[in-house]
Design an enzyme around this catalytic site. Structure first.
Site, PDB file in Angstrom:
ATOM      1  N   GLU B  42      31.235   9.223 -34.735  1.00 35.41           N
ATOM      2  CA  GLU B  42      32.303   9.532 -35.698  1.00 35.41           C
ATOM      3  C   GLU B  42      32.383   8.401 -36.737  1.00 35.41           C
ATOM      4  O   GLU B  42      32.180   7.232 -36.404  1.00 35.41           O
ATOM      5  CB  GLU B  42      33.598   9.599 -34.878  1.00 35.41           C
ATOM      6  N   LYS B 112      37.687  17.266 -38.798  1.00 32.51           N
ATOM      7  CA  LYS B 112      38.364  17.147 -37.496  1.00 32.51           C
ATOM      8  C   LYS B 112      39.762  17.766 -37.556  1.00 32.51           C
ATOM      9  O   LYS B 112      40.563  17.408 -38.423  1.00 32.51           O
ATOM     10  CB  LYS B 112      38.452  15.658 -37.148  1.00 32.51           C
ATOM     11  N   CYS B 145      35.425  13.847 -31.495  1.00 29.37           N
ATOM     12  CA  CYS B 145      36.282  13.028 -30.634  1.00 29.37           C
ATOM     13  C   CYS B 145      37.411  13.816 -29.950  1.00 29.37           C
ATOM     14  O   CYS B 145      37.166  14.632 -29.086  1.00 29.37           O
ATOM     15  CB  CYS B 145      36.811  11.848 -31.460  1.00 29.37           C
TER      16      CYS B 145
END
Lengths: 276, 276
Positions: B42, B112, B145
Protein backbone atom coordinates in the site's frame (compact mmCIF):
# COMPACT_ATOMS: atom_id res chain seq x y z
CA UNK A 1 -16.04 -11.46 34.49
CA UNK A 2 -17.96 -14.50 33.32
CA UNK A 3 -16.26 -17.86 33.35
CA UNK A 4 -16.96 -19.61 30.05
CA UNK A 5 -16.34 -23.33 29.52
CA UNK A 6 -16.15 -25.54 26.45
CA UNK A 7 -16.22 -29.33 26.74
CA UNK A 8 -14.34 -31.50 24.26
CA UNK A 9 -15.93 -34.93 24.49
CA UNK A 10 -15.10 -38.45 23.29
CA UNK A 11 -18.45 -39.32 21.71
CA UNK A 12 -19.36 -42.67 20.21
CA UNK A 13 -21.98 -43.18 17.55
CA UNK A 14 -25.05 -44.97 18.88
CA UNK A 15 -23.99 -44.93 22.54
CA UNK A 16 -26.45 -42.36 23.80
CA UNK A 17 -26.13 -43.38 27.43
CA UNK A 18 -22.35 -43.03 27.57
CA UNK A 19 -22.44 -39.85 25.50
CA UNK A 20 -24.96 -38.25 27.83
CA UNK A 21 -22.92 -39.31 30.84
CA UNK A 22 -19.74 -37.80 29.36
CA UNK A 23 -21.55 -34.53 28.70
CA UNK A 24 -23.06 -34.41 32.17
CA UNK A 25 -19.70 -35.10 33.81
CA UNK A 26 -18.12 -32.30 31.81
CA UNK A 27 -20.90 -29.90 32.76
CA UNK A 28 -20.50 -30.75 36.43
CA UNK A 29 -16.74 -30.28 36.15
CA UNK A 30 -17.21 -26.90 34.47
CA UNK A 31 -19.74 -25.81 37.09
CA UNK A 32 -17.34 -26.84 39.85
CA UNK A 33 -14.70 -24.67 38.16
CA UNK A 34 -17.04 -21.71 38.35
CA UNK A 35 -18.34 -21.62 34.78
CA UNK A 36 -21.62 -19.85 34.01
CA UNK A 37 -21.76 -20.82 30.32
CA UNK A 38 -20.92 -24.35 29.16
CA UNK A 39 -20.73 -25.23 25.46
CA UNK A 40 -20.98 -28.87 24.33
CA UNK A 41 -20.19 -30.38 20.91
CA UNK A 42 -22.45 -31.16 17.97
CA UNK A 43 -24.71 -34.26 18.03
CA UNK A 44 -23.85 -35.21 21.60
CA UNK A 45 -26.51 -37.88 21.94
CA UNK A 46 -26.05 -39.69 18.61
CA UNK A 47 -22.43 -39.28 17.59
CA UNK A 48 -21.59 -37.97 14.14
CA UNK A 49 -20.67 -40.69 11.63
CA UNK A 50 -24.17 -42.01 11.10
CA UNK A 51 -24.71 -44.79 8.57
CA UNK A 52 -27.77 -43.06 7.11
CA UNK A 53 -31.25 -41.70 7.74
CA UNK A 54 -32.51 -44.84 9.52
CA UNK A 55 -29.76 -44.83 12.11
CA UNK A 56 -30.15 -41.06 12.64
CA UNK A 57 -33.89 -41.42 13.15
CA UNK A 58 -33.41 -44.25 15.62
CA UNK A 59 -31.04 -42.11 17.68
CA UNK A 60 -32.97 -38.83 17.42
CA UNK A 61 -34.87 -37.42 20.40
CA UNK A 62 -37.40 -34.66 20.82
CA UNK A 63 -36.20 -31.51 22.54
CA UNK A 64 -38.00 -32.68 25.70
CA UNK A 65 -36.21 -36.03 25.50
CA UNK A 66 -33.56 -37.33 27.85
CA UNK A 67 -30.57 -35.39 26.55
CA UNK A 68 -31.86 -31.83 26.66
CA UNK A 69 -33.93 -32.55 29.78
CA UNK A 70 -30.75 -33.61 31.54
CA UNK A 71 -29.02 -30.39 30.45
CA UNK A 72 -31.97 -28.38 31.76
CA UNK A 73 -31.72 -30.20 35.08
CA UNK A 74 -28.00 -29.43 35.31
CA UNK A 75 -28.55 -25.79 34.29
CA UNK A 76 -31.12 -25.40 37.07
CA UNK A 77 -28.99 -27.20 39.64
CA UNK A 78 -25.84 -25.17 38.90
CA UNK A 79 -27.36 -21.93 37.57
CA UNK A 80 -25.75 -22.34 34.16
CA UNK A 81 -26.39 -21.48 30.57
CA UNK A 82 -25.73 -24.66 28.56
CA UNK A 83 -25.55 -24.81 24.76
CA UNK A 84 -25.13 -28.19 23.10
CA UNK A 85 -25.83 -30.09 19.91
CA UNK A 86 -28.19 -33.04 19.64
CA UNK A 87 -29.82 -35.23 17.02
CA UNK A 88 -33.40 -34.00 17.11
CA UNK A 89 -36.70 -35.53 16.08
CA UNK A 90 -39.24 -32.73 15.50
CA UNK A 91 -42.48 -33.01 13.54
CA UNK A 92 -41.35 -36.31 12.11
CA UNK A 93 -38.11 -34.82 10.77
CA UNK A 94 -34.55 -35.24 11.94
CA UNK A 95 -32.41 -32.15 12.53
CA UNK A 96 -28.80 -31.46 13.41
CA UNK A 97 -29.94 -29.23 16.25
CA UNK A 98 -28.57 -27.20 19.10
CA UNK A 99 -30.38 -26.36 22.33
CA UNK A 100 -29.87 -23.61 24.86
CA UNK A 101 -31.08 -24.14 28.40
CA UNK A 102 -30.68 -22.06 31.53
CA UNK A 103 -31.99 -22.16 35.09
CA UNK A 104 -35.46 -21.32 33.75
CA UNK A 105 -35.52 -24.18 31.25
CA UNK A 106 -35.34 -24.30 27.46
CA UNK A 107 -34.43 -20.97 25.88
CA UNK A 108 -33.88 -21.79 22.21
CA UNK A 109 -33.55 -24.55 19.65
CA UNK A 110 -31.55 -23.92 16.49
CA UNK A 111 -31.33 -26.22 13.48
CA UNK A 112 -28.07 -26.16 11.53
CA UNK A 113 -28.57 -24.29 8.28
CA UNK A 114 -25.38 -25.23 6.39
CA UNK A 115 -25.16 -29.02 6.16
CA UNK A 116 -21.85 -30.78 5.54
CA UNK A 117 -21.50 -33.74 3.17
CA UNK A 118 -23.57 -36.81 4.11
CA UNK A 119 -25.55 -34.78 6.63
CA UNK A 120 -27.58 -33.81 3.58
CA UNK A 121 -28.95 -37.38 3.44
CA UNK A 122 -29.83 -37.42 7.09
CA UNK A 123 -30.92 -33.99 8.32
CA UNK A 124 -33.43 -31.37 7.28
CA UNK A 125 -31.61 -28.03 7.11
CA UNK A 126 -32.73 -25.20 9.35
CA UNK A 127 -34.65 -22.32 7.83
CA UNK A 128 -34.41 -19.81 10.65
CA UNK A 129 -31.81 -17.22 11.70
CA UNK A 130 -29.22 -18.34 14.23
CA UNK A 131 -30.58 -17.32 17.65
CA UNK A 132 -29.13 -14.55 19.77
CA UNK A 133 -30.58 -15.05 23.26
CA UNK A 134 -30.57 -12.55 26.08
CA UNK A 135 -29.47 -14.52 29.15
CA UNK A 136 -28.42 -13.62 32.68
CA UNK A 137 -24.78 -13.60 31.58
CA UNK A 138 -25.26 -11.66 28.33
CA UNK A 139 -26.35 -12.27 24.76
CA UNK A 140 -25.43 -15.76 23.64
CA UNK A 141 -25.58 -16.74 19.96
CA UNK A 142 -25.74 -20.29 18.62
CA UNK A 143 -24.24 -22.02 15.59
CA UNK A 144 -23.20 -25.53 14.52
CA UNK A 145 -19.92 -26.57 12.84
CA UNK A 146 -19.95 -25.77 9.07
CA UNK A 147 -22.16 -22.73 9.80
CA UNK A 148 -19.01 -21.00 11.09
CA UNK A 149 -17.46 -21.12 7.61
CA UNK A 150 -20.00 -18.60 6.32
CA UNK A 151 -18.89 -15.14 7.42
CA UNK A 152 -22.34 -13.80 6.52
CA UNK A 153 -23.89 -16.11 9.12
CA UNK A 154 -21.39 -15.06 11.74
CA UNK A 155 -21.96 -11.40 10.87
CA UNK A 156 -25.70 -11.85 11.24
CA UNK A 157 -25.37 -12.75 14.93
CA UNK A 158 -22.69 -10.11 15.44
CA UNK A 159 -24.98 -7.41 14.10
CA UNK A 160 -27.79 -8.64 16.33
CA UNK A 161 -25.60 -7.97 19.33
CA UNK A 162 -24.12 -11.34 20.29
CA UNK A 163 -21.61 -11.07 23.14
CA UNK A 164 -20.47 -14.66 22.76
CA UNK A 165 -21.05 -17.13 19.95
CA UNK A 166 -21.40 -20.73 21.15
CA UNK A 167 -20.28 -23.14 18.43
CA UNK A 168 -21.10 -26.84 18.83
CA UNK A 169 -18.96 -28.75 16.38
CA UNK A 170 -17.52 -32.06 15.21
CA UNK A 171 -14.69 -30.82 12.99
CA UNK A 172 -13.47 -33.73 10.80
CA UNK A 173 -9.69 -33.71 10.51
CA UNK A 174 -8.14 -32.94 7.13
CA UNK A 175 -4.50 -32.56 6.10
CA UNK A 176 -2.72 -29.58 7.65
CA UNK A 177 0.72 -28.43 6.38
CA UNK A 178 3.67 -28.81 8.72
CA UNK A 179 3.89 -25.94 11.19
CA UNK A 180 0.30 -24.82 10.59
CA UNK A 181 -2.85 -25.51 12.58
CA UNK A 182 -6.23 -26.29 11.07
CA UNK A 183 -7.68 -23.34 9.15
CA UNK A 184 -10.87 -23.98 11.12
CA UNK A 185 -9.15 -22.34 14.08
CA UNK A 186 -8.57 -19.28 11.87
CA UNK A 187 -12.29 -19.21 11.11
CA UNK A 188 -13.04 -19.02 14.85
CA UNK A 189 -10.42 -16.27 15.28
CA UNK A 190 -11.78 -14.18 12.43
CA UNK A 191 -15.39 -14.70 13.57
CA UNK A 192 -14.37 -13.18 16.90
CA UNK A 193 -12.12 -10.36 15.63
CA UNK A 194 -14.33 -9.22 12.77
CA UNK A 195 -17.26 -8.80 15.18
CA UNK A 196 -15.37 -8.01 18.39
CA UNK A 197 -17.20 -10.78 20.21
CA UNK A 198 -16.21 -13.91 22.09
CA UNK A 199 -16.37 -17.27 20.30
CA UNK A 200 -16.53 -20.50 22.31
CA UNK A 201 -16.00 -23.65 20.26
CA UNK A 202 -16.71 -27.13 21.67
CA UNK A 203 -15.23 -29.77 19.37
CA UNK A 204 -14.87 -33.50 19.96
CA UNK A 205 -12.22 -36.23 20.01
CA UNK A 206 -11.91 -40.01 19.53
CA UNK A 207 -12.05 -41.41 16.00
CA UNK A 208 -15.44 -42.73 14.94
CA UNK A 209 -15.92 -45.20 12.07
CA UNK A 210 -12.58 -44.10 10.65
CA UNK A 211 -13.13 -40.35 10.98
CA UNK A 212 -10.71 -38.36 13.15
CA UNK A 213 -11.24 -34.86 14.50
CA UNK A 214 -9.46 -31.53 14.71
CA UNK A 215 -10.17 -31.47 18.46
CA UNK A 216 -9.96 -27.70 18.16
CA UNK A 217 -11.97 -26.72 21.24
CA UNK A 218 -11.08 -23.15 22.10
CA UNK A 219 -12.32 -19.85 23.50
CA UNK A 220 -11.44 -16.78 21.43
CA UNK A 221 -11.45 -13.25 22.80
CA UNK A 222 -12.80 -10.27 20.85
CA UNK A 223 -9.36 -9.50 19.43
CA UNK A 224 -9.33 -12.91 17.76
CA UNK A 225 -6.74 -14.59 19.97
CA UNK A 226 -7.30 -17.71 22.08
CA UNK A 227 -8.06 -17.22 25.76
CA UNK A 228 -8.08 -21.03 26.14
CA UNK A 229 -7.07 -23.75 23.71
CA UNK A 230 -7.12 -24.71 20.95
CA UNK A 231 -6.58 -28.19 22.38
CA UNK A 232 -5.51 -29.87 19.11
CA UNK A 233 -5.02 -33.15 20.91
CA UNK A 234 -7.20 -36.23 20.69
CA UNK A 235 -8.36 -36.25 24.30
CA UNK A 236 -11.36 -35.07 26.31
CA UNK A 237 -10.94 -31.65 27.89
CA UNK A 238 -12.86 -28.99 29.75
CA UNK A 239 -11.42 -25.53 29.03
CA UNK A 240 -12.37 -22.41 30.92
CA UNK A 241 -11.61 -18.73 30.40
CA UNK A 242 -12.69 -15.62 32.25
CA UNK A 243 -14.43 -13.39 29.75
CA UNK A 244 -15.51 -9.80 30.27
CA UNK A 245 -18.53 -10.28 28.04
CA UNK A 246 -19.39 -6.57 28.29
CA UNK A 247 -16.27 -5.91 26.20
CA UNK A 248 -18.22 -7.29 23.23
CA UNK A 249 -20.57 -4.29 23.42
CA UNK A 250 -17.68 -2.09 22.34
CA UNK A 251 -17.07 -2.60 18.62
CA UNK A 252 -14.26 -0.09 18.31
CA UNK A 253 -11.10 -1.55 16.82
CA UNK A 254 -9.01 1.59 17.04
CA UNK A 255 -9.33 5.22 18.07
CA UNK A 256 -11.51 5.98 15.07
CA UNK A 257 -12.67 2.60 13.83
CA UNK A 258 -15.57 0.30 14.60
CA UNK A 259 -15.88 -3.15 13.04
CA UNK A 260 -19.61 -2.76 12.51
CA UNK A 261 -20.00 0.94 11.76
CA UNK A 262 -17.15 0.85 9.23
CA UNK A 263 -19.13 -1.57 7.05
CA UNK A 264 -20.37 -0.33 3.67
CA UNK A 265 -23.42 -2.54 2.96
CA UNK A 266 -24.49 -0.27 0.09
CA UNK A 267 -21.33 -1.29 -1.77
CA UNK A 268 -21.38 -4.97 -0.76
CA UNK A 269 -24.70 -5.46 -2.50
CA UNK A 270 -23.41 -3.70 -5.61
CA UNK A 271 -20.56 -6.15 -5.82
CA UNK A 272 -22.68 -9.27 -5.64
CA UNK A 273 -23.25 -9.86 -9.34
CA UNK A 274 -21.62 -13.04 -10.60
CA UNK A 275 -19.51 -12.60 -13.71
CA UNK A 276 -19.24 -15.12 -16.53
CA UNK B 1 0.98 -23.05 -13.06
CA UNK B 2 1.36 -19.32 -12.59
CA UNK B 3 4.20 -18.00 -10.49
CA UNK B 4 2.86 -15.33 -8.16
CA UNK B 5 5.10 -12.90 -6.27
CA UNK B 6 4.57 -10.53 -3.38
CA UNK B 7 7.13 -7.89 -2.49
CA UNK B 8 7.65 -6.78 1.09
CA UNK B 9 9.31 -3.38 0.90
CA UNK B 10 11.11 -1.04 3.31
CA UNK B 11 9.26 2.17 2.47
CA UNK B 12 10.05 5.58 3.89
CA UNK B 13 7.55 8.40 4.16
CA UNK B 14 8.30 11.23 1.76
CA UNK B 15 11.13 9.46 -0.08
CA UNK B 16 9.33 8.80 -3.34
CA UNK B 17 12.48 8.26 -5.36
CA UNK B 18 13.89 5.56 -3.06
CA UNK B 19 10.48 3.97 -2.64
CA UNK B 20 9.96 3.72 -6.38
CA UNK B 21 13.45 2.29 -6.80
CA UNK B 22 12.81 -0.35 -4.13
CA UNK B 23 9.55 -1.35 -5.83
CA UNK B 24 11.15 -1.52 -9.27
CA UNK B 25 14.03 -3.63 -7.99
CA UNK B 26 11.57 -6.05 -6.38
CA UNK B 27 9.54 -6.28 -9.59
CA UNK B 28 12.67 -7.01 -11.62
CA UNK B 29 13.72 -9.64 -9.08
CA UNK B 30 10.27 -11.26 -9.22
CA UNK B 31 10.28 -11.23 -13.03
CA UNK B 32 13.72 -12.83 -13.06
CA UNK B 33 12.32 -15.54 -10.79
CA UNK B 34 9.61 -16.22 -13.35
CA UNK B 35 6.68 -14.42 -11.73
CA UNK B 36 3.72 -13.37 -13.89
CA UNK B 37 1.85 -11.49 -11.15
CA UNK B 38 3.66 -9.16 -8.75
CA UNK B 39 1.87 -7.56 -5.81
CA UNK B 40 3.33 -4.46 -4.12
CA UNK B 41 2.36 -2.88 -0.77
CA UNK B 42 0.00 0.00 0.00
CA UNK B 43 1.09 3.62 -0.61
CA UNK B 44 4.39 2.69 -2.23
CA UNK B 45 5.23 6.18 -3.43
CA UNK B 46 4.36 8.17 -0.29
CA UNK B 47 4.91 5.89 2.68
CA UNK B 48 2.15 5.46 5.24
CA UNK B 49 2.60 7.55 8.38
CA UNK B 50 1.68 10.89 6.84
CA UNK B 51 1.57 13.96 9.06
CA UNK B 52 -1.73 15.10 7.55
CA UNK B 53 -3.59 16.16 4.41
CA UNK B 54 -0.95 18.65 3.29
CA UNK B 55 1.87 16.13 3.30
CA UNK B 56 -0.33 13.56 1.56
CA UNK B 57 -1.29 16.03 -1.15
CA UNK B 58 2.33 17.01 -1.70
CA UNK B 59 3.27 13.35 -2.22
CA UNK B 60 0.23 12.31 -4.27
CA UNK B 61 0.54 11.63 -8.00
CA UNK B 62 -1.97 11.14 -10.78
CA UNK B 63 -2.35 7.62 -12.11
CA UNK B 64 -0.27 8.66 -15.13
CA UNK B 65 2.46 9.98 -12.82
CA UNK B 66 5.91 8.53 -12.33
CA UNK B 67 5.04 5.62 -10.04
CA UNK B 68 2.32 3.87 -12.01
CA UNK B 69 4.00 4.77 -15.32
CA UNK B 70 7.12 2.98 -14.13
CA UNK B 71 5.04 -0.09 -13.18
CA UNK B 72 3.43 -0.03 -16.64
CA UNK B 73 6.88 0.11 -18.22
CA UNK B 74 8.04 -2.87 -16.15
CA UNK B 75 4.85 -4.81 -16.89
CA UNK B 76 5.38 -4.30 -20.62
CA UNK B 77 9.08 -5.11 -20.48
CA UNK B 78 8.58 -8.35 -18.50
CA UNK B 79 5.03 -9.29 -19.52
CA UNK B 80 3.71 -9.01 -15.98
CA UNK B 81 0.55 -8.16 -14.17
CA UNK B 82 1.51 -5.71 -11.40
CA UNK B 83 -0.81 -4.59 -8.62
CA UNK B 84 0.40 -1.95 -6.19
CA UNK B 85 -0.79 0.80 -3.89
CA UNK B 86 -0.04 4.49 -4.37
CA UNK B 87 -1.03 7.84 -2.98
CA UNK B 88 -3.21 9.24 -5.77
CA UNK B 89 -4.26 12.72 -6.77
CA UNK B 90 -7.44 12.53 -8.86
CA UNK B 91 -9.88 15.32 -9.54
CA UNK B 92 -8.25 17.42 -6.84
CA UNK B 93 -8.78 14.70 -4.22
CA UNK B 94 -6.28 12.40 -2.56
CA UNK B 95 -7.00 8.64 -2.48
CA UNK B 96 -5.39 5.59 -0.93
CA UNK B 97 -5.40 3.88 -4.30
CA UNK B 98 -4.26 0.71 -5.98
CA UNK B 99 -3.40 0.31 -9.65
CA UNK B 100 -3.28 -2.74 -11.88
CA UNK B 101 -1.09 -2.64 -14.98
CA UNK B 102 -0.18 -5.31 -17.50
CA UNK B 103 1.68 -5.45 -20.79
CA UNK B 104 -1.15 -3.46 -22.38
CA UNK B 105 -0.99 -0.64 -19.85
CA UNK B 106 -3.34 0.47 -17.08
CA UNK B 107 -6.12 -2.02 -16.38
CA UNK B 108 -7.80 -0.71 -13.22
CA UNK B 109 -7.59 1.82 -10.42
CA UNK B 110 -9.26 1.04 -7.11
CA UNK B 111 -9.68 3.44 -4.18
CA UNK B 112 -9.69 1.91 -0.72
CA UNK B 113 -13.21 1.85 0.65
CA UNK B 114 -12.56 1.07 4.33
CA UNK B 115 -10.22 3.70 5.77
CA UNK B 116 -8.16 3.04 8.88
CA UNK B 117 -7.70 5.63 11.63
CA UNK B 118 -5.96 8.87 10.54
CA UNK B 119 -6.41 7.90 6.88
CA UNK B 120 -9.85 9.42 7.38
CA UNK B 121 -8.24 12.88 7.63
CA UNK B 122 -6.18 12.38 4.54
CA UNK B 123 -7.99 10.28 1.95
CA UNK B 124 -11.36 10.31 0.25
CA UNK B 125 -12.84 6.81 0.58
CA UNK B 126 -13.62 4.84 -2.56
CA UNK B 127 -17.23 4.46 -3.63
CA UNK B 128 -16.88 1.66 -6.16
CA UNK B 129 -16.76 -2.14 -5.96
CA UNK B 130 -13.34 -3.75 -5.66
CA UNK B 131 -12.29 -4.62 -9.23
CA UNK B 132 -12.07 -8.16 -10.56
CA UNK B 133 -10.06 -7.92 -13.77
CA UNK B 134 -9.76 -10.56 -16.47
CA UNK B 135 -6.04 -10.74 -17.28
CA UNK B 136 -3.86 -13.11 -19.30
CA UNK B 137 -3.12 -15.10 -16.15
CA UNK B 138 -6.69 -15.21 -14.79
CA UNK B 139 -9.10 -13.04 -12.86
CA UNK B 140 -7.25 -10.79 -10.43
CA UNK B 141 -9.10 -8.90 -7.70
CA UNK B 142 -7.81 -5.87 -5.82
CA UNK B 143 -8.09 -4.69 -2.24
CA UNK B 144 -6.15 -2.53 0.23
CA UNK B 145 -5.25 -3.36 3.85
CA UNK B 146 -8.25 -2.79 6.21
CA UNK B 147 -10.61 -3.78 3.36
CA UNK B 148 -9.57 -7.39 4.02
CA UNK B 149 -11.15 -7.26 7.49
CA UNK B 150 -14.63 -7.06 5.95
CA UNK B 151 -15.66 -10.56 4.90
CA UNK B 152 -18.49 -9.05 2.86
CA UNK B 153 -15.95 -7.20 0.72
CA UNK B 154 -13.88 -10.32 0.25
CA UNK B 155 -17.00 -12.30 -0.63
CA UNK B 156 -17.99 -9.72 -3.21
CA UNK B 157 -14.86 -10.38 -5.27
CA UNK B 158 -15.11 -14.11 -4.64
CA UNK B 159 -18.63 -14.19 -6.04
CA UNK B 160 -17.52 -12.20 -9.05
CA UNK B 161 -15.08 -14.96 -9.89
CA UNK B 162 -11.72 -13.78 -8.57
CA UNK B 163 -8.99 -16.40 -8.97
CA UNK B 164 -6.52 -14.46 -6.89
CA UNK B 165 -7.03 -11.50 -4.60
CA UNK B 166 -4.09 -9.07 -4.59
CA UNK B 167 -3.90 -7.24 -1.27
CA UNK B 168 -1.64 -4.20 -0.98
CA UNK B 169 -1.16 -3.47 2.70
CA UNK B 170 0.75 -1.67 5.42
CA UNK B 171 -0.34 -3.67 8.46
CA UNK B 172 0.57 -1.73 11.62
CA UNK B 173 1.89 -4.06 14.31
CA UNK B 174 -0.20 -4.58 17.45
CA UNK B 175 0.34 -6.85 20.44
CA UNK B 176 0.21 -10.58 19.67
CA UNK B 177 0.05 -13.19 22.46
CA UNK B 178 3.03 -15.50 22.93
CA UNK B 179 2.92 -18.42 20.51
CA UNK B 180 0.37 -16.77 18.23
CA UNK B 181 0.84 -14.87 14.98
CA UNK B 182 -1.04 -11.73 14.02
CA UNK B 183 -4.75 -12.35 13.53
CA UNK B 184 -4.36 -10.44 10.24
CA UNK B 185 -2.75 -13.58 8.84
CA UNK B 186 -5.91 -15.49 9.85
CA UNK B 187 -7.97 -12.94 7.90
CA UNK B 188 -5.93 -13.72 4.77
CA UNK B 189 -6.33 -17.47 5.37
CA UNK B 190 -10.08 -17.25 5.82
CA UNK B 191 -10.47 -14.92 2.82
CA UNK B 192 -8.83 -17.66 0.73
CA UNK B 193 -10.53 -20.71 2.26
CA UNK B 194 -14.04 -19.28 2.44
CA UNK B 195 -13.91 -18.42 -1.27
CA UNK B 196 -11.53 -21.14 -2.50
CA UNK B 197 -9.32 -18.54 -4.13
CA UNK B 198 -5.68 -17.50 -3.85
CA UNK B 199 -4.82 -14.48 -1.72
CA UNK B 200 -1.50 -12.66 -2.26
CA UNK B 201 -0.63 -10.13 0.44
CA UNK B 202 2.20 -7.62 0.03
CA UNK B 203 2.96 -5.98 3.38
CA UNK B 204 5.88 -3.71 4.31
CA UNK B 205 8.71 -3.47 6.82
CA UNK B 206 10.93 -0.84 8.48
CA UNK B 207 9.43 1.31 11.24
CA UNK B 208 8.18 4.70 10.14
CA UNK B 209 7.69 7.63 12.53
CA UNK B 210 7.41 5.15 15.40
CA UNK B 211 5.02 2.73 13.70
CA UNK B 212 6.15 -0.88 13.21
CA UNK B 213 4.62 -3.44 10.87
CA UNK B 214 3.36 -7.01 10.92
CA UNK B 215 5.50 -7.72 7.84
CA UNK B 216 2.99 -10.46 7.07
CA UNK B 217 3.58 -10.80 3.33
CA UNK B 218 2.24 -14.17 2.26
CA UNK B 219 0.58 -16.15 -0.50
CA UNK B 220 -2.38 -18.28 0.59
CA UNK B 221 -3.73 -21.20 -1.41
CA UNK B 222 -7.44 -21.89 -1.82
CA UNK B 223 -7.46 -24.21 1.19
CA UNK B 224 -6.39 -21.30 3.39
CA UNK B 225 -2.81 -22.40 4.05
CA UNK B 226 0.32 -20.43 3.15
CA UNK B 227 2.13 -21.41 -0.04
CA UNK B 228 4.77 -18.79 0.81
CA UNK B 229 5.34 -16.76 3.98
CA UNK B 230 4.10 -15.23 6.13
CA UNK B 231 7.47 -13.51 6.53
CA UNK B 232 6.81 -12.02 10.00
CA UNK B 233 10.29 -10.52 10.04
CA UNK B 234 11.21 -6.86 9.67
CA UNK B 235 13.12 -7.18 6.40
CA UNK B 236 12.47 -6.72 2.69
CA UNK B 237 11.49 -9.90 0.87
CA UNK B 238 10.26 -11.15 -2.48
CA UNK B 239 8.18 -14.31 -2.04
CA UNK B 240 7.07 -16.49 -4.91
CA UNK B 241 4.70 -19.44 -5.15
CA UNK B 242 3.51 -21.53 -8.07
CA UNK B 243 -0.26 -21.28 -8.15
CA UNK B 244 -2.64 -23.31 -10.27
CA UNK B 245 -5.03 -20.38 -10.57
CA UNK B 246 -7.57 -22.56 -12.41
CA UNK B 247 -8.10 -24.39 -9.11
CA UNK B 248 -9.96 -21.29 -7.94
CA UNK B 249 -12.68 -21.99 -10.49
CA UNK B 250 -13.61 -25.08 -8.49
CA UNK B 251 -15.51 -23.99 -5.38
CA UNK B 252 -16.15 -27.48 -4.06
CA UNK B 253 -14.91 -28.00 -0.52
CA UNK B 254 -15.90 -31.63 -0.24
CA UNK B 255 -17.67 -34.33 -2.24
CA UNK B 256 -21.00 -32.59 -1.81
CA UNK B 257 -20.14 -29.07 -0.72
CA UNK B 258 -19.37 -25.82 -2.47
CA UNK B 259 -18.34 -22.69 -0.57
CA UNK B 260 -20.44 -20.44 -2.77
CA UNK B 261 -23.44 -22.62 -3.59
CA UNK B 262 -23.88 -23.61 0.06
CA UNK B 263 -24.59 -19.99 0.98
CA UNK B 264 -28.10 -19.07 2.15
CA UNK B 265 -28.41 -15.36 1.28
CA UNK B 266 -32.17 -15.43 1.91
CA UNK B 267 -31.45 -16.15 5.56
CA UNK B 268 -28.47 -13.81 5.93
CA UNK B 269 -30.66 -10.83 5.07
CA UNK B 270 -33.30 -11.99 7.55
CA UNK B 271 -30.74 -12.01 10.30
CA UNK B 272 -29.50 -8.48 9.73
CA UNK B 273 -31.83 -6.62 12.07
CA UNK B 274 -29.97 -5.03 14.96
CA UNK B 275 -31.44 -5.76 18.37
CA UNK B 276 -31.63 -3.29 21.23
Amino acid sequence: MTRVAVAQLALQVGRAEENRAAASAAVVEAAAAGARLVVLPELVNSGYVLSGPAEARALAEPVDGRTVSEWARLARAHDLVIVGGFCELAGGRVGNSQAMVDAGGLRAVYRKVHLWDAEQDVFVPGEDPAPVVDTVIGRVAMMVCYDLEFPEWVRSVGLRGADVLAVSTNWPASPVPQGERSVLIAYAQVAAASNRMFVAVADRCSAERGVGWVSGSSIMGPHGYPLAGPVLQDRPAVLVADCDLSAARDKTSGPRNDVHRDRRPDLYAAGETVSA
